[in-house]
Design a protein around this motif. Structure first.
Motif, PDB file in Angstrom:
ATOM      1  N   TRP A 175      35.911  32.202  37.906  1.00 59.56           N
ATOM      2  CA  TRP A 175      36.760  31.615  38.949  1.00 59.56           C
ATOM      3  C   TRP A 175      38.216  32.009  38.748  1.00 59.56           C
ATOM      4  O   TRP A 175      38.963  32.151  39.722  1.00 59.56           O
ATOM      5  CB  TRP A 175      36.570  30.106  38.987  1.00 59.56           C
ATOM      6  CG  TRP A 175      35.124  29.772  39.080  1.00 59.56           C
ATOM      7  CD1 TRP A 175      34.366  29.101  38.167  1.00 59.56           C
ATOM      8  CD2 TRP A 175      34.223  30.145  40.138  1.00 59.56           C
ATOM      9  NE1 TRP A 175      33.059  29.037  38.590  1.00 59.56           N
ATOM     10  CE2 TRP A 175      32.947  29.674  39.805  1.00 59.56           C
ATOM     11  CE3 TRP A 175      34.380  30.845  41.329  1.00 59.56           C
ATOM     12  CZ2 TRP A 175      31.842  29.858  40.614  1.00 59.56           C
ATOM     13  CZ3 TRP A 175      33.266  31.032  42.139  1.00 59.56           C
ATOM     14  CH2 TRP A 175      32.014  30.538  41.776  1.00 59.56           C
ATOM     15  N   ILE A 176      38.608  32.191  37.509  1.00 52.48           N
ATOM     16  CA  ILE A 176      39.958  32.686  37.231  1.00 52.48           C
ATOM     17  C   ILE A 176      40.102  34.106  37.767  1.00 52.48           C
ATOM     18  O   ILE A 176      41.115  34.442  38.385  1.00 52.48           O
ATOM     19  CB  ILE A 176      40.264  32.603  35.717  1.00 52.48           C
ATOM     20  CG1 ILE A 176      40.342  31.142  35.289  1.00 52.48           C
ATOM     21  CG2 ILE A 176      41.552  33.354  35.380  1.00 52.48           C
ATOM     22  CD1 ILE A 176      40.348  30.926  33.784  1.00 52.48           C
ATOM     23  N   ILE A 177      39.081  34.923  37.558  1.00 52.74           N
ATOM     24  CA  ILE A 177      39.094  36.294  38.085  1.00 52.74           C
ATOM     25  C   ILE A 177      39.161  36.271  39.611  1.00 52.74           C
ATOM     26  O   ILE A 177      39.925  37.021  40.222  1.00 52.74           O
ATOM     27  CB  ILE A 177      37.871  37.075  37.577  1.00 52.74           C
ATOM     28  CG1 ILE A 177      38.018  37.335  36.079  1.00 52.74           C
ATOM     29  CG2 ILE A 177      37.685  38.383  38.347  1.00 52.74           C
ATOM     30  CD1 ILE A 177      36.778  37.832  35.410  1.00 52.74           C
ATOM     31  N   MET A 178      38.372  35.392  40.230  1.00 48.02           N
ATOM     32  CA  MET A 178      38.406  35.280  41.683  1.00 48.02           C
ATOM     33  C   MET A 178      39.792  34.831  42.150  1.00 48.02           C
ATOM     34  O   MET A 178      40.309  35.329  43.156  1.00 48.02           O
ATOM     35  CB  MET A 178      37.340  34.292  42.176  1.00 48.02           C
ATOM     36  CG  MET A 178      37.252  34.200  43.687  1.00 48.02           C
ATOM     37  SD  MET A 178      36.048  32.962  44.254  1.00 48.02           S
ATOM     38  CE  MET A 178      34.521  33.862  44.070  1.00 48.02           C
ATOM     39  N   GLY A 179      40.404  33.911  41.427  1.00 49.10           N
ATOM     40  CA  GLY A 179      41.738  33.445  41.776  1.00 49.10           C
ATOM     41  C   GLY A 179      42.778  34.546  41.680  1.00 49.10           C
ATOM     42  O   GLY A 179      43.636  34.686  42.558  1.00 49.10           O
ATOM     43  N   ILE A 180      42.718  35.343  40.631  1.00 44.54           N
ATOM     44  CA  ILE A 180      43.647  36.465  40.475  1.00 44.54           C
ATOM     45  C   ILE A 180      43.483  37.438  41.637  1.00 44.54           C
ATOM     46  O   ILE A 180      44.462  37.897  42.223  1.00 44.54           O
ATOM     47  CB  ILE A 180      43.436  37.158  39.114  1.00 44.54           C
ATOM     48  CG1 ILE A 180      43.897  36.238  37.979  1.00 44.54           C
ATOM     49  CG2 ILE A 180      44.166  38.501  39.058  1.00 44.54           C
ATOM     50  CD1 ILE A 180      43.485  36.692  36.596  1.00 44.54           C
ATOM     51  N   ALA A 181      42.227  37.731  41.983  1.00 41.31           N
ATOM     52  CA  ALA A 181      41.963  38.653  43.097  1.00 41.31           C
ATOM     53  C   ALA A 181      42.503  38.102  44.409  1.00 41.31           C
ATOM     54  O   ALA A 181      43.058  38.851  45.219  1.00 41.31           O
ATOM     55  CB  ALA A 181      40.463  38.924  43.216  1.00 41.31           C
ATOM     56  N   THR A 182      42.372  36.801  44.610  1.00 38.86           N
ATOM     57  CA  THR A 182      42.867  36.183  45.840  1.00 38.86           C
ATOM     58  C   THR A 182      44.396  36.184  45.873  1.00 38.86           C
ATOM     59  O   THR A 182      44.994  36.545  46.882  1.00 38.86           O
ATOM     60  CB  THR A 182      42.327  34.750  45.975  1.00 38.86           C
ATOM     61  OG1 THR A 182      40.896  34.790  45.959  1.00 38.86           O
ATOM     62  CG2 THR A 182      42.791  34.101  47.259  1.00 38.86           C
ATOM     63  N   ILE A 183      45.008  35.823  44.770  1.00 40.27           N
ATOM     64  CA  ILE A 183      46.468  35.775  44.699  1.00 40.27           C
ATOM     65  C   ILE A 183      47.066  37.171  44.889  1.00 40.27           C
ATOM     66  O   ILE A 183      48.076  37.333  45.580  1.00 40.27           O
ATOM     67  CB  ILE A 183      46.925  35.148  43.368  1.00 40.27           C
ATOM     68  CG1 ILE A 183      46.603  33.651  43.370  1.00 40.27           C
ATOM     69  CG2 ILE A 183      48.419  35.378  43.135  1.00 40.27           C
ATOM     70  CD1 ILE A 183      46.747  32.988  42.026  1.00 40.27           C
ATOM     71  N   LEU A 184      46.429  38.181  44.307  1.00 36.44           N
ATOM     72  CA  LEU A 184      46.934  39.554  44.441  1.00 36.44           C
ATOM     73  C   LEU A 184      46.609  40.172  45.800  1.00 36.44           C
ATOM     74  O   LEU A 184      47.077  41.263  46.111  1.00 36.44           O
ATOM     75  CB  LEU A 184      46.372  40.436  43.321  1.00 36.44           C
ATOM     76  CG  LEU A 184      46.820  40.089  41.906  1.00 36.44           C
ATOM     77  CD1 LEU A 184      46.126  40.987  40.883  1.00 36.44           C
ATOM     78  CD2 LEU A 184      48.332  40.186  41.767  1.00 36.44           C
ATOM     79  N   GLY A 185      45.779  39.493  46.585  1.00 37.07           N
ATOM     80  CA  GLY A 185      45.451  39.983  47.925  1.00 37.07           C
ATOM     81  C   GLY A 185      44.256  40.914  47.982  1.00 37.07           C
ATOM     82  O   GLY A 185      43.944  41.464  49.031  1.00 37.07           O
TER      83      GLY A 185
END
Length: 164
Positions: free
Chosen positions: A60-70
């Motif tokens: 979920w942290i990886i998914m969050g990073i991907a979402t934040i970075l666009g």
């Protein structure tokens, strides 16, 4: 209603991290109530609970990073690994490698025994009582990598429309 779905689909990863933290806190409280002489309060049990919390949170942290970075505007992108989005493939890859690591640990480092001994899965596995044998823990540990592959195959085979 669309605004609520927009928020939930964009911040699904954050909800998953919060839920994971809640389960960790619940397990810590349960262990504290079990008494000072309980195996659940040992240093090894505490360490394993922390490890499981991180283990469950890192996708979920990886998914969050991907979402934040666009790289992935919302969770619908994770239903389309066939688009070869590097964030999505990384997410699946990390899940698969984690599943392999967990399986290896459960079988070759007495991980299944430790899960049962310290009752680690109580907060992380709903209705834990049905997974209360070493054999069942090993069975599900062996299924974990297969499950990740099947999830990716199914996600690839269905043509989910990207929600933007």
């Amino acid at each position: 209603m669309t605004m609520v779905f927009d928020i939930l689909s964009r911040y699904f990863w954050l909800l998953a991290i919060i839920e994971n933290g809640w389960r960790y806190i619940a397990q810590e409280r349960t262990a504290a109530r079990s008494g000072a002489m309980s195996l659940r309060t040992s240093d090894e049990a505490k360490s394993l609970r922390r490890w499981f919390a991180v283990f469950h949170a890192h996708p979920w942290i990886i998914m969050g990073i991907a979402t934040i970075l666009g790289g992935t505007p919302n969770f619908s992108y994770y239903f389309r690994p066939q688009d070869h989005n590097p964030y999505v493939l990384t997410w699946y890859g990390v899940q698969f490698c984690s599943a392999i690591g967990f399986t290896f640990w459960a079988f070759f480092y007495n991980g299944a025994e430790k899960i049962i001994k310290y009752q680690i899965g109580v907060a992380f596995v709903p209705r834990y009582s049905w997974v209360n044998t070493v054999g069942r823990v090993k069975f599900f540990a062996a299924l974990a990598p297969i499950w990740i592959v099947l999830t990716m195959v199914v996600a690839t085979s269905i043509d989910v429309r990207l929600y933007k």
